[in-house]
Design a protein around this motif. Structure first.
Motif, mmCIF file in Angstrom:
data_model
loop_
_atom_site.group_PDB
_atom_site.id
_atom_site.type_symbol
_atom_site.label_atom_id
_atom_site.label_comp_id
_atom_site.label_asym_id
_atom_site.label_seq_id
_atom_site.Cartn_x
_atom_site.Cartn_y
_atom_site.Cartn_z
ATOM 1 N N ALA A 43 0.800 -12.096 -1.121
ATOM 2 C CA ALA A 43 -0.565 -12.288 -0.638
ATOM 3 C C ALA A 43 -0.788 -11.533 0.664
ATOM 4 C CB ALA A 43 -0.842 -13.778 -0.445
ATOM 5 N N LYS A 44 0.214 -11.546 1.544
ATOM 6 C CA LYS A 44 0.112 -10.797 2.802
ATOM 7 C C LYS A 44 -0.010 -9.296 2.536
ATOM 8 C CE LYS A 44 2.770 -14.045 5.673
ATOM 9 N NZ LYS A 44 4.018 -14.200 6.482
ATOM 10 N N ARG A 45 0.719 -8.822 1.540
ATOM 11 C CA ARG A 45 0.656 -7.388 1.210
ATOM 12 C C ARG A 45 -0.743 -7.022 0.718
ATOM 13 N NH1 ARG A 45 5.198 -4.137 -0.042
ATOM 14 N NH2 ARG A 45 6.304 -5.705 1.159
ATOM 15 N N PHE A 46 -1.366 -7.902 -0.055
ATOM 16 C CA PHE A 46 -2.739 -7.644 -0.487
ATOM 17 C C PHE A 46 -3.698 -7.636 0.705
ATOM 18 C CE2 PHE A 46 -1.498 -8.918 -4.882
ATOM 19 C CZ PHE A 46 -2.033 -7.822 -5.540
ATOM 20 N N LYS A 47 -3.477 -8.508 1.667
ATOM 21 C CA LYS A 47 -4.329 -8.526 2.863
ATOM 22 C C LYS A 47 -4.207 -7.211 3.625
ATOM 23 C CE LYS A 47 -4.329 -13.554 3.591
ATOM 24 N NZ LYS A 47 -5.789 -13.708 3.363
ATOM 25 N N THR A 48 -2.993 -6.693 3.730
ATOM 26 C CA THR A 48 -2.779 -5.410 4.399
ATOM 27 C C THR A 48 -3.507 -4.294 3.660
ATOM 28 O OG1 THR A 48 -0.611 -6.139 5.188
ATOM 29 C CG2 THR A 48 -1.040 -3.772 5.193
ATOM 30 N N ALA A 49 -3.410 -4.308 2.329
ATOM 31 C CA ALA A 49 -4.101 -3.295 1.527
ATOM 32 C C ALA A 49 -5.612 -3.402 1.702
ATOM 33 C CB ALA A 49 -3.722 -3.458 0.055
ATOM 34 N N ASN B 169 -4.008 7.193 4.366
ATOM 35 C CA ASN B 169 -3.468 5.901 3.939
ATOM 36 C C ASN B 169 -3.362 5.853 2.419
ATOM 37 O OD1 ASN B 169 -3.295 4.686 6.562
ATOM 38 N ND2 ASN B 169 -5.526 4.467 6.541
ATOM 39 N N VAL B 170 -2.302 5.223 1.939
ATOM 40 C CA VAL B 170 -2.069 5.156 0.497
ATOM 41 C C VAL B 170 -1.717 3.725 0.102
ATOM 42 C CG1 VAL B 170 -0.771 6.039 -1.476
ATOM 43 C CG2 VAL B 170 -1.193 7.531 0.496
ATOM 44 N N ILE B 171 -2.354 3.239 -0.970
ATOM 45 C CA ILE B 171 -2.047 1.941 -1.558
ATOM 46 C C ILE B 171 -1.536 2.180 -2.971
ATOM 47 C CG2 ILE B 171 -2.981 -0.286 -2.307
ATOM 48 C CD1 ILE B 171 -5.235 0.150 -0.215
ATOM 49 N N VAL B 172 -0.427 1.562 -3.322
ATOM 50 C CA VAL B 172 0.116 1.638 -4.678
ATOM 51 C C VAL B 172 0.073 0.245 -5.292
ATOM 52 C CG1 VAL B 172 2.216 1.966 -6.043
ATOM 53 C CG2 VAL B 172 1.579 3.663 -4.315
ATOM 54 N N GLU C 177 11.333 0.183 -1.643
ATOM 55 C CA GLU C 177 10.214 -0.130 -0.754
ATOM 56 C C GLU C 177 9.844 1.113 0.053
ATOM 57 O OE1 GLU C 177 8.000 -2.151 -0.158
ATOM 58 O OE2 GLU C 177 8.573 -4.263 -0.248
ATOM 59 N N SER C 178 8.718 1.050 0.747
ATOM 60 C CA SER C 178 8.265 2.193 1.532
ATOM 61 C C SER C 178 7.629 1.716 2.834
ATOM 62 C CB SER C 178 7.243 3.015 0.741
ATOM 63 O OG SER C 178 6.669 4.038 1.534
ATOM 64 N N GLU C 179 8.001 2.353 3.918
ATOM 65 C CA GLU C 179 7.348 2.069 5.194
ATOM 66 C C GLU C 179 6.078 2.889 5.365
ATOM 67 O OE1 GLU C 179 10.093 2.657 8.364
ATOM 68 O OE2 GLU C 179 11.503 1.114 7.669
ATOM 69 N N ARG C 180 5.950 3.935 4.599
ATOM 70 C CA ARG C 180 4.815 4.853 4.705
ATOM 71 C C ARG C 180 3.620 4.388 3.861
ATOM 72 N NH1 ARG C 180 0.895 7.297 4.439
ATOM 73 N NH2 ARG C 180 0.469 9.513 4.087
ATOM 74 N N VAL C 181 3.898 3.714 2.732
ATOM 75 C CA VAL C 181 2.880 3.360 1.746
ATOM 76 C C VAL C 181 2.777 1.841 1.629
ATOM 77 C CG1 VAL C 181 2.307 3.478 -0.717
ATOM 78 C CG2 VAL C 181 3.247 5.492 0.443
ATOM 79 N N VAL C 182 1.548 1.313 1.481
ATOM 80 C CA VAL C 182 1.376 -0.108 1.193
ATOM 81 C C VAL C 182 1.553 -0.282 -0.314
ATOM 82 C CG1 VAL C 182 -0.177 -2.085 1.258
ATOM 83 C CG2 VAL C 182 -0.188 -0.436 3.141
ATOM 84 N N GLN C 183 2.744 -0.708 -0.696
ATOM 85 C CA GLN C 183 3.111 -0.786 -2.104
ATOM 86 C C GLN C 183 3.119 -2.256 -2.555
ATOM 87 O OE1 GLN C 183 6.718 0.922 -4.995
ATOM 88 N NE2 GLN C 183 6.981 0.850 -2.797
ATOM 89 N N VAL C 184 2.197 -2.596 -3.454
ATOM 90 C CA VAL C 184 2.127 -3.954 -3.979
ATOM 91 C C VAL C 184 2.690 -3.924 -5.394
ATOM 92 C CG1 VAL C 184 0.704 -5.990 -4.304
ATOM 93 C CG2 VAL C 184 0.008 -4.264 -2.642
ATOM 94 N N LEU D 239 -6.573 -7.368 -5.522
ATOM 95 C CA LEU D 239 -7.045 -6.641 -4.344
ATOM 96 C C LEU D 239 -8.559 -6.780 -4.208
ATOM 97 C CD1 LEU D 239 -6.745 -4.771 -1.932
ATOM 98 C CD2 LEU D 239 -6.759 -2.817 -3.515
ATOM 99 N N ALA D 240 -9.279 -6.637 -5.318
ATOM 100 C CA ALA D 240 -10.740 -6.779 -5.284
ATOM 101 C C ALA D 240 -11.142 -8.172 -4.830
ATOM 102 C CB ALA D 240 -11.325 -6.475 -6.665
#
Length: 395
Positions: free
Chosen positions: A13-19, A101-104, A113-120, A142-143
Motif C-alpha cells: 500500500a505504501k508503494r502505491f502511495k509513492t507511485a 520518473n518511472v512506475i512499473v 528491486e530497484s532504487e531508481r524505479v517505483v516498482q509495484v 493505483l487509480a
C-alpha cells in the motif's frame, strides 16, 4: 480523496502511495506503456482513464516485445513520467535507463528491486502474481489510490483478471477483496448462469471455445443431436431456466469431466458472471472484446473500448467474431490432429503468432493431455515463436 484496499499488504500500500505521488507530481503528460493482451490493454485502459480525469494528457503504446530496441526508442522520447504495466520487472535494467520518473506495475516474476524505479510487483510483498493480482488489478489499485471516485473503473480491471485466467477456480487474495468491494458498491452485479452464447443452444455449444467441448465444438450437427438425445428443445440460451438449465449444465459438465478437463476449468463453465451496468455488458464479454482486439493486431481498438469510444466498440465486436472463428478452427484442427508427444512436453504447430498463446491455453485446458505442458509453435518471420501453457497444477 484516496484510500487503500482491505487485504493489501501495508508495505505494498505504501508503494502505491509513492507511485500516486509521482502522478500528482506535476507532469503534464504521462507516457503509458503496456502489453498487447487482454490484461495489458485493460490495465492501460484503467491508467489512461485515471490520468485523463486528473486533467493530464497521455500517450499510450501497447507493445508485443519489450526488448532493448523498444526501450532505447522510449528513452529517446524523454518523458517526465512513464508508467509501464504488465511488463518491466523482467527488464528492470533497461527500465532504469529511462529518463524522468518511472512506475512499473507488473505481476510477473521480478528480477530484482530497484532504487531508481517505483516498482509495484506483488511478488515483493508475498502476494502471488499468477493468481491474486494481475496488471489490470494493479493499475486499478493505483487509480483507486489516486481517487476513490475511480472505483467505477473496476470493470476494466475485472476484464483483465478474467483475460489473465485469474478467475479460474474463483478469485483469490487481493483480487477477491476487490471483487467483493465492487459488488458491495454496485459497480458490478453477480449473476448465475452458464458460459454459453448464441442464437440457439446448439449454436452456442458448437461455437463454444471456452469451454471447448470435444466432438461438439465446431460441429453443429453433433451439438443438435446431443441436445435431442437429452430431450431438450433447441431454444435460445437466455431462455433456459430452472430444471432445463440445471439439466443442460449437468450434461455439459459431465462431458467436460469425461474429457479429463481439470476441475478449475470445469468450474469456470458454471461460475458466476459479473454484469457491468454502466457498460451494458458483463465482464467476460468486455474481456473477450479487448482480448480479440489485441490478438487481431488492433490493440488500440481494445483501448478505445476501455475509453468509452463507441466506434471502437463496434470494431471490437467485428474483430471478436473473426478471432473466435479462426481460433475455433485452430482448436478443431488440434482436436483432429493432436499434438506431438515427447518425454516431458507436448507440442503442436499453428499458423499465426497471435493465436499461438490462445490455442496453447485452451488446448491444455480442454484438448491436450493434462500431465505435460503444451507448446504452440508458429512461424515468426525467419524464426519460430513459442507459447507454452500448463494446467494450474503443472504451473
Amino acid at each position: 480523496k484516496s484510500a487503500t484496499v482491505q487485504g493489501l499488504p501495508p508495505e505494498m500500500a505504501k508503494r502505491f502511495k509513492t507511485a500516486a505521488e509521482l502522478v500528482r507530481g506535476g507532469a503534464s503528460m504521462v507516457r503509458v506503456v503496456s502489453h498487447y493482451d487482454a490484461d495489458g490493454i485493460s490495465a492501460a485502459g484503467v491508467l489512461c482513464n485515471a490520468v485523463h480525469r486528473r486533467g493530464l494528457q497521455f500517450q499510450a503504446t501497447l507493445a508485443r516485445k519489450f526488448d532493448t530496441a523498444f526501450f532505447d526508442a522510449l528513452s529517446a522520447e524523454g518523458h517526465a513520467l512513464t508508467i509501464i504495466s504488465d511488463a518491466g520487472s523482467a527488464q528492470i535494467d533497461l527500465v532504469e535507463r529511462l529518463p524522468g520518473n518511472v512506475i512499473v506495475l507488473d505481476h510477473h516474476s521480478p528480477t530484482r528491486e530497484s532504487e531508481r524505479v517505483v516498482q509495484v510487483n506483488p511478488h515483493f510483498f508475498g502476494v502471488d502474481g499468477a493468481t491474486e493480482l494481475c496488471a489490470a488489478s494493479l493499475a486499478y489499485l493505483l487509480a483507486y489510490e489516486l481517487d476513490i471516485c475511480n472505483a467505477d473503473l473496476f470493470p476494466y480491471a475485472l476484464a483483465g483478471m478474467i483475460g489473465d485466467k485469474q478467475a479460474l477456480g474463483g478469485f483469490r487474495g487481493v483480487n477477491a477483496s476487490l471483487v467483493a468491494q465492487a459488488i458491495e458498491g454496485g459497480t458490478v452485479v453477480r449473476e448465475n448462469g452458464i458460459a454459453l452464447r448464441g442464437k440457439t443452444i446448439s449454436a452456442g455449444i458448437a461455437d463454444s471455445i471456452n469451454p471447448y467441448f470435444l466432438g461438439l465444438t465446431g460441429n453443429p450437427g453433433a451439438a443438435a443431436k446431443f441436445l435431442s438425445g437429452a430431450g431438450l428443445d433447441d431454444g435460445a440460451p437466455e431462455d433456459l431456466d430452472g430444471e432445463r438449465l440445471r439439466l443442460l449444465a449437468s450434461l455439459l459438465t459431465l462431458r467436460l469431466l469425461e474429457s479429463n478437463v481439470q476441475p478449475e476449468s470445469v468450474a469456470e463453465f458454471t461460475a458466476p458472471r459479473f454484469a457491468c451496468p454502466r457498460l451494458g455488458m458483463d465482464a467476460a464479454e468486455l474481456s473477450a472484446l479487448v482480448n480479440a482486439s489485441g490478438r487481431m493486431d488492433a490493440p488500440e481498438v481494445g483501448l478505445g473500448v476501455c475509453l468509452g469510444d463507441m466506434s471502437s466498440l463496434e470494431r471490437a465486436r467485428k474483430l471478436r467474431r473473426a478471432y473466435r472463428s479462426r481460433l475455433r478452427d485452430g482448436l478443431v484442427r488440434l482436436e483432429r490432429e493432436g499434438a506431438k508427444e515427447m518425454k516431458a512436453i507436448q507440442y503442436f504447430r499453428t499458423e499465426g503468432v497471435t493465436f499461438a498463446g490462445s490455442e496453447a491455453g485452451l488446448g491444455i485446458q480442454f484438448i491436450l493431455r493434462k500431465d505435460k505442458p503444451g507448446f504452440a509453435l508458429s512461424p515468426d518471420g525467419a524464426d519460430v515463436s513459442m507459447s507454452a501453457r500448463g494446467t494450474r497444477a503443472l504451473v
